[in-house]
Design an enzyme around this catalytic site. Structure first.
Site, PDB file in Angstrom:
ATOM      1  N   GLU A 167       0.837  -1.202   0.000  1.00  0.00           N
ATOM      2  CA  GLU A 167       0.000   0.000   0.000  1.00  0.00           C
ATOM      3  C   GLU A 167       0.870   1.248   0.000  1.00  0.00           C
ATOM      4  O   GLU A 167       2.051   1.198   0.306  1.00  0.00           O
ATOM      5  CB  GLU A 167      -0.924   0.025   1.216  1.00  0.00           C
ATOM      6  CG  GLU A 167      -0.299  -0.358   2.546  1.00  0.00           C
ATOM      7  CD  GLU A 167       0.843   0.501   3.018  1.00  0.00           C
ATOM      8  OE1 GLU A 167       0.736   1.749   2.883  1.00  0.00           O
ATOM      9  OE2 GLU A 167       1.847  -0.026   3.514  1.00  0.00           O
ATOM     10  N   GLU A 311       4.561  -0.347   1.560  1.00  0.00           N
ATOM     11  CA  GLU A 311       4.752  -0.602   0.129  1.00  0.00           C
ATOM     12  C   GLU A 311       4.692  -2.083  -0.236  1.00  0.00           C
ATOM     13  O   GLU A 311       4.772  -2.423  -1.406  1.00  0.00           O
ATOM     14  CB  GLU A 311       6.101  -0.040  -0.367  1.00  0.00           C
ATOM     15  CG  GLU A 311       6.310   1.431  -0.152  1.00  0.00           C
ATOM     16  CD  GLU A 311       7.670   1.916  -0.648  1.00  0.00           C
ATOM     17  OE1 GLU A 311       8.426   1.116  -1.255  1.00  0.00           O
ATOM     18  OE2 GLU A 311       7.985   3.095  -0.429  1.00  0.00           O
TER      19      GLU A 311
END
Length: 344
Positions: A167, A311
């Site tokens: 994310e 991430e």
């Protein structure tokens, strides 16, 4: 959002196949547990981890404009550009570990246009400010859940058997902290961490603002998880939840990253508890609230490296261990095939 997610069950002969490899029983430790889980997910004696994908869902949060993060909101779209250019940590780890990366614009406050490697699933240009109103409408929430599910269904139709989840979104540790507080019953102060690097004053302000948000929503302890998601979530978190539910329904292996990704899993697991069986918890985040999430989900991560980047970096780093677990089941000789005597 109706998904048929069955609890995984033991495959006849799978444990014997693992035990029969040329090693003392249990000597590969957590890899043996992981191999058993993968075989149970796929209901197979020969695990197939074909066409793995890493999806990074990106979205902006209205509350970020109120100062819940150390970074300005525009960093979200700037980092998406960095992902698309191949320059972020997750790009490096994905490249070196053989994971195909795709970025999903779930709700970034920026117009990227059509871009290679970018899936445009934008719900809106960021959520509303949950300090003063719900982050999203129920219709937006349901749309985000459905779009996340549709992305994964498309990958499954192409033969993908493994999804790693990541994310990006300035302010999303604050959103994850509120979700974690509400869905685990953990005191809010224990769920709030420094995120992208807040100093002591910034952390105190973040805690104060999130307490205001929780007070504004005034949800009961047993509030429906999807209602909690609408109050405090981000579009990237909602899309992650839908993607996880669809992935489990398709018997895929789910590689779960850190704090924000696990917040999305809390929502999915409250909605369909069996999704937990399909999850490989990749690392223990240094973000405070992750410990509460792991306790609630009875999860023991593969790695503990002090990561708090997000991430999907923890999932990408754990992926070689997942591959190793499947590889020894498929490729390692058995005592019988190698002509090696077993223990007395």
């Amino acid at each position: 959002m109706n998904f048929t997610i069955e609890a995984t069950t033991l495959v006849p002969g799978l444990q014997a196949r693992i035990d029969g490899k040329t090693k003392p029983p249990g000597s590969l430790g957590e890899l043996e547990r992981l191999a058993l889980q993968i075989g149970m997910i796929q209901q197979s004696l020969t695990p197939d981890l074909g066409q793995p994908r890493l999806l990074v869902f990106a979205g902006d949060h209205g509350a970020a404009l109120a100062g819940v993060s150390a970074y300005p909101q525009e960093v979200t779209w700037q980092m998406v550009e960095n992902f698309l250019a191949g320059g972020a940590a997750i790009n490096v780890f994905a490249r070196h570990n053989g994971l195909q990366l795709q970025v999903v614009d779930a709700g970034v406050a920026h117009d990227f246009g059509a871009r290679s490697g970018l899936i445009d699933a934008k719900i809106a240009s960021g959520t509303c400010n949950y300090l003063v109103q719900p982050a999203m409408s129920h219709a937006q929430r349901d749309q985000a859940l459905a779009r996340g599910a549709a992305i994964v269904d498309g990958l499954a139709d192409q033969g993908c058997r493994v999804i790693a989840f990541g994310e990006m979104g300035i302010g999303n540790t604050a959103s994850a902290a509120l979700l974690t507080h509400q869905l685990t019953g953990t005191p809010l102060s224990d769920c709030v961490g420094r995120g992208t690097g807040l100093d002591d004053a910034g952390l105190a302000r973040k805690r104060e603002l999130l307490a205001q948000a929780a007070s504004r929503a005034h949800l009961p302890p047993d509030a429906d998880a999807l209602d909690v998601l609408a109050e405090f979530g981000g579009f990237e978190i909602a899309m992650l939840s839908g993607a996880m539910l669809a992935a489990a329904a398709r018997r895929m292996v789910l590689l779960i990253d850190g704090f924000i990704v696990t917040a999305a899993l809390l929502v999915a697991a409250r909605h369909a508890p069996a999704v937990r069986d399909y999850c490989v918890f990749c690392h223990r985040s240094a973000e405070a609230g992750h410990q509460a999430q792991l306790r609630t989900l009875a999860a023991e991560p593969l790695l503990d490296l002090g990561l708090r980047l997000g991430e999907g970096t923890g999932a990408a780093l754990a992926w070689p261990l997942v591959r190793a677990a499947a590889a020894f089941v498929n490729e390692m000789a058995s005592f019988a095939s190698a002509g090696v005597s077993e223990q007395l």
